[in-house]
Motif scaffolding. Structure first.
Motif, PDB file in Angstrom:
ATOM      1  N   ARG A 161      -5.117   3.073  -4.708  1.00 35.93           N
ATOM      2  CA  ARG A 161      -4.691   2.130  -5.855  1.00 35.93           C
ATOM      3  C   ARG A 161      -5.347   2.237  -7.049  1.00 35.93           C
ATOM      4  O   ARG A 161      -6.786   2.621  -6.542  1.00 35.93           O
ATOM      5  CB  ARG A 161      -4.290   0.970  -5.500  1.00 35.93           C
ATOM      6  N   CYS A 177       1.018  -1.202   0.034  1.00 38.38           N
ATOM      7  CA  CYS A 177       0.100   0.167   0.073  1.00 38.38           C
ATOM      8  C   CYS A 177       0.775   1.285  -0.087  1.00 38.38           C
ATOM      9  O   CYS A 177       0.411   2.216  -0.433  1.00 38.38           O
ATOM     10  CB  CYS A 177      -0.965  -0.080   1.256  1.00 38.38           C
ATOM     11  N   CYS A 205      -1.120   3.141   4.354  1.00 35.20           N
ATOM     12  CA  CYS A 205      -1.779   2.049   4.778  1.00 35.20           C
ATOM     13  C   CYS A 205      -2.296   2.399   6.109  1.00 35.20           C
ATOM     14  O   CYS A 205      -1.949   3.302   6.744  1.00 35.20           O
ATOM     15  CB  CYS A 205      -1.120   0.863   4.798  1.00 35.20           C
ATOM     16  N   ASP A 206      -3.493   1.751   6.343  1.00 36.57           N
ATOM     17  CA  ASP A 206      -4.609   2.176   7.435  1.00 36.57           C
ATOM     18  C   ASP A 206      -3.677   2.841   8.807  1.00 36.57           C
ATOM     19  O   ASP A 206      -4.069   4.019   9.166  1.00 36.57           O
ATOM     20  CB  ASP A 206      -5.173   0.873   8.200  1.00 36.57           C
ATOM     21  N   GLU A 214      -1.121  -3.825   6.270  1.00 36.58           N
ATOM     22  CA  GLU A 214      -2.245  -4.459   6.742  1.00 36.58           C
ATOM     23  C   GLU A 214      -2.639  -5.729   6.111  1.00 36.58           C
ATOM     24  O   GLU A 214      -2.849  -6.821   6.831  1.00 36.58           O
ATOM     25  CB  GLU A 214      -3.782  -3.547   6.318  1.00 36.58           C
ATOM     26  N   GLU A 215      -1.745  -6.137   5.031  1.00 34.48           N
ATOM     27  CA  GLU A 215      -1.935  -7.278   4.572  1.00 34.48           C
ATOM     28  C   GLU A 215      -0.934  -8.432   4.979  1.00 34.48           C
ATOM     29  O   GLU A 215      -1.433  -9.389   5.475  1.00 34.48           O
ATOM     30  CB  GLU A 215      -1.562  -7.357   3.029  1.00 34.48           C
ATOM     31  N   ALA A 243      -7.913   3.206   5.538  1.00 36.29           N
ATOM     32  CA  ALA A 243      -6.684   3.994   4.998  1.00 36.29           C
ATOM     33  C   ALA A 243      -7.402   5.252   4.423  1.00 36.29           C
ATOM     34  O   ALA A 243      -6.880   6.429   4.778  1.00 36.29           O
ATOM     35  CB  ALA A 243      -5.909   3.351   3.844  1.00 36.29           C
ATOM     36  N   ALA A 252      -3.189   2.407  -1.733  1.00 33.18           N
ATOM     37  CA  ALA A 252      -4.158   2.264  -0.509  1.00 33.18           C
ATOM     38  C   ALA A 252      -5.515   1.350  -1.356  1.00 33.18           C
ATOM     39  O   ALA A 252      -5.456   1.606  -2.122  1.00 33.18           O
ATOM     40  CB  ALA A 252      -4.516   3.236   0.219  1.00 33.18           C
ATOM     41  N   CYS A 253      -6.036   0.833  -0.201  1.00 28.68           N
ATOM     42  CA  CYS A 253      -7.545   0.255  -0.717  1.00 28.68           C
ATOM     43  C   CYS A 253      -8.174   1.357  -1.442  1.00 28.68           C
ATOM     44  O   CYS A 253      -8.250   2.473  -0.877  1.00 28.68           O
ATOM     45  CB  CYS A 253      -8.076  -0.380   0.387  1.00 28.68           C
TER      46      CYS A 253
HETATM   47 FE1  FES Z   1      -3.321  -1.100   2.945  1.00 34.49          FE
HETATM   48 FE2  FES Z   1      -6.076  -1.437   2.591  1.00 34.49          FE
HETATM   49  S1  FES Z   1      -4.595  -2.953   3.187  1.00 34.49           S
HETATM   50  S2  FES Z   1      -4.494   0.360   2.603  1.00 34.49           S
END
Ligand code: FES
Length: 574
Positions: free
Chosen positions: A145, A51, A119-120, A83-84, A198, A191-192
């Motif tokens: 993204r 991210c 990321c978050d 987060e992943e 995020a 990011a998501c």
């Molecule tokens: Fe990193 Fe959603 S997993 S922004």
């Protein structure tokens, strides 16, 4: 003006000699830079965090801005919270990242800092650090993204994963189709692309005044992001010259603005915990009641997954955070200062929504109030959270028998069993998944709907835990039950078959078991034993606060006026 960095590069000659020579060792001639602000770039780029994968490019553009404005940029790496990959949750390390950034600022010749996040947890961690250090600071993110497509449909990060995962478990998707979706899902760094945690947190950074207006929602690969980065680099040098610090921006009124923004966005439940933690670093208390009070009068306006149907590119085209702020203008404190050196009201004076399908008008909201609700009752004496905007309307008032999982492993082992005694009326309860219980307060709260219900066409049921859920998830999911089970909260006392009553409009969550029986169970309850006897997880268990207090460490919150002071190092011989 004498900058903080002058203590390193001027002053006692043998020390200044050593520090100037360290600059020379990096190819920097002190004659070119001394007397100019030294700008730290706290970069959370990492190959362990997809991210944040574009933050090197963003950092280069920030440096251009710093140099153009006459500062010296010095980039430093920080821990990165992806987060992943991080297990059990990046949340376990949010406070560690906040300490990493704060202590790097304390120990080094830095006059102001640019915080590079995405990321978050990277966003709140950096803001917690900036709030404590109170050096001039500005944040910039990597952006959402690109959007992948599968068979003509766009694929939303997280939200569509949960949806397709349920389809797969219900037998509606073949393995081949599942693999096709996987190939379309991760469409580049960033990011998501949903309004997950995020994008919620970067939107709130902008609403708080810690990011340049219009920055949060620019897509990761859009050239405007690099231009925004250069503008951010220029602005931090000016912030140092103006001595405009986070303590003038992160005020109680600014946090009210951020809460209103969160509610209008229908943003992530995780933001509640992060806002409480960030405010706590400035000695500002944000009780859950404040969120609920503002929730009732804040319209929900943003039609983005997981609460709606669009993605972040549409949000950006529709005007982004500024457009949302403009819609709720009458509810905001418009005189709050921002990193621009202008007030929030000045920043949004000409903002508006350019697409009413994505950012609707406050006169015709998606919900007139209450996208997030705070619940209380004997099952959550100190509070619990539900994202009403992403829940099933028919379950918002519900009484049903509990089906209890004593921990995450127990849930994984049994959830899809054909003999699971579950119906659409059941209330799934997950215990020991809170801040101390795991430890780390993971996103296990959106307990999967059991396969046998999915196959019967039931897509949602009430789920309750002391855990969190991904900002991209949806369903009738009660989260952050406080006190958590691992410290003896009533959640630990729930047994199979107990009736649980959820009433979102009435803001209540009750375990319908009489007090005498609960006391009998409490007397028999034994605290779970932790396997973490050393190291950071032990520190976390010993010091993390409960969800209603933001899950910061007790020793990082200033408990007095004096503790708000950022103690600078005595600059001496290294
Ligand atoms: Fe990193 Fe959603 S997993 S922004």
């Amino acid at each position: 003006m004498k900058y903080r960095s002058a203590q390193w590069f001027g002053g006692r000659e043998e020390l200044a000699f050593q520090n100037r020579s360290a600059l020379r060792a990096m190819g920097l001639n002190p004659d070119d830079y001394l007397g100019k602000p030294v700008i730290g770039l706290a970069n959370s780029w990492s190959e362990l965090n997809n991210c944040n994968g574009n933050l090197r490019d963003v950092a280069d553009a920030v440096k251009r801005g710093v140099l153009l404005e006459g500062g010296l940029p010095l980039e430093f790496p920080t821990i990165s919270l992806g987060e992943e990959f991080m297990k059990p949750s990046a949340m376990l390390y949010r406070n560690l990242m906040a300490m990493d950034v704060e202590e790097t600022l304390r120990a080094n010749p830095i006059d102001g800092v640019v915080l590079l996040c995405n990321c978050d947890k990277t966003t709140p961690a950096q803001l917690m650090a900036a709030a404590s250090a109170d050096l001039p600071a500005i944040q910039i993110n990597g952006g959402p993204r690109a959007i992948g497509h599968w068979r003509g449909n766009s694929v939303g990060s997280g939200t569509d994963l949960w949806k397709y995962s349920d389809d797969r478990r219900a037998g509606r998707l073949s393995l081949e189709e599942w693999h096709e979706i996987e190939a379309s899902y991760g469409c580049g760094v960033g990011a998501c692309n949903t309004m997950g945690t995020a994008s919620t947190m970067t939107s709130l950074s902008e609403a708080l005044g810690m990011m340049l207006p219009g920055t949060a929602s620019i897509p990761a690969t859009d050239a405007r992001r690099l231009q925004a980065a250069t503008a951010t680099g220029r602005r931090i040098v000016q912030l140092v010259r103006e001595d405009l610090r986070p303590s003038r921006i992160l005020t109680p009124k600014a946090f009210d603005n951020a809460i209103r923004t969160l509610l209008a966005l229908g943003g992530s439940t995780n933001a509640i915990v992060h806002l409480i933690a960030m405010a706590g670093r400035r000695g500002i208390r944000l009780p859950l009641e404040r969120f609920d009070e503002l929730s009732k009068s804040t319209p929900f306006l943003v039609n983005l997954m997981p609460s709606g149907s669009h993605l972040m590119d549409a949000f950006d085209s529709a005007g982004g955070v500024s457009a949302v702020l403009a819609e709720i203008r009458s509810l905001l404190h418009l005189d709050e200062m921002t990193v621009c050196g202008r007030t929030l009201g000045e920043n949004i004076a000409r903002s508006r929504s350019f697409d009413r399908k994505v950012i609707v008008s406050a006169e015709q909201p998606l919900l007139s109030g209450g996208s997030l609700a705070v619940l209380k009752g004997n099952l959550a004496p100190n509070g619990a959270i539900i994202k009403a905007s992403a829940a099933s309307p028919h379950l918002l008032k519900h009484v049903g028998p509990a089906l209890v999982f004593r921990d995450y492993e127990d849930m994984l082992n049994r959830i899809d069993g054909p003999d699971l005694p579950v119906t659409g009326d059941s209330v799934l309860v997950l215990q020991n998944a809170g801040p101390k219980g795991v430890p780390g307060f993971p996103e296990w709260g959106s307990i999967p709907v059991p396969s046998k219900l999915l196959q019967a066409g039931i897509a949602d049921l009430v789920r309750i835990s002391d855990s969190r859920m991904s900002g991209t998830a949806f369903g009738t999911v009660v989260l952050h039950v406080t006190p958590e089970a691992a410290v003896g909260g009533n959640l630990a006392l729930v047994q199979d078959g107990d009736l649980i009553q959820l009433d979102v409009a009435g803001r209540s969550l009750e375990l319908l078991v009489d007090a005498t029986e609960l006391e009998r169970r409490r007397a028999a309850w034994k605290a779970p034993t932790s396997r973490h006897l050393r190291g950071y997880p032990k520190l976390y268990i010993d010091h993390v606060l409960q969800a209603d207090e933001g899950c910061d460490f007790d020793f990082l919150r200033p408990e007095s006026e004096a503790a708000l002071e950022f103690i600078h190092p005595l600059v001496g011989r290294s």
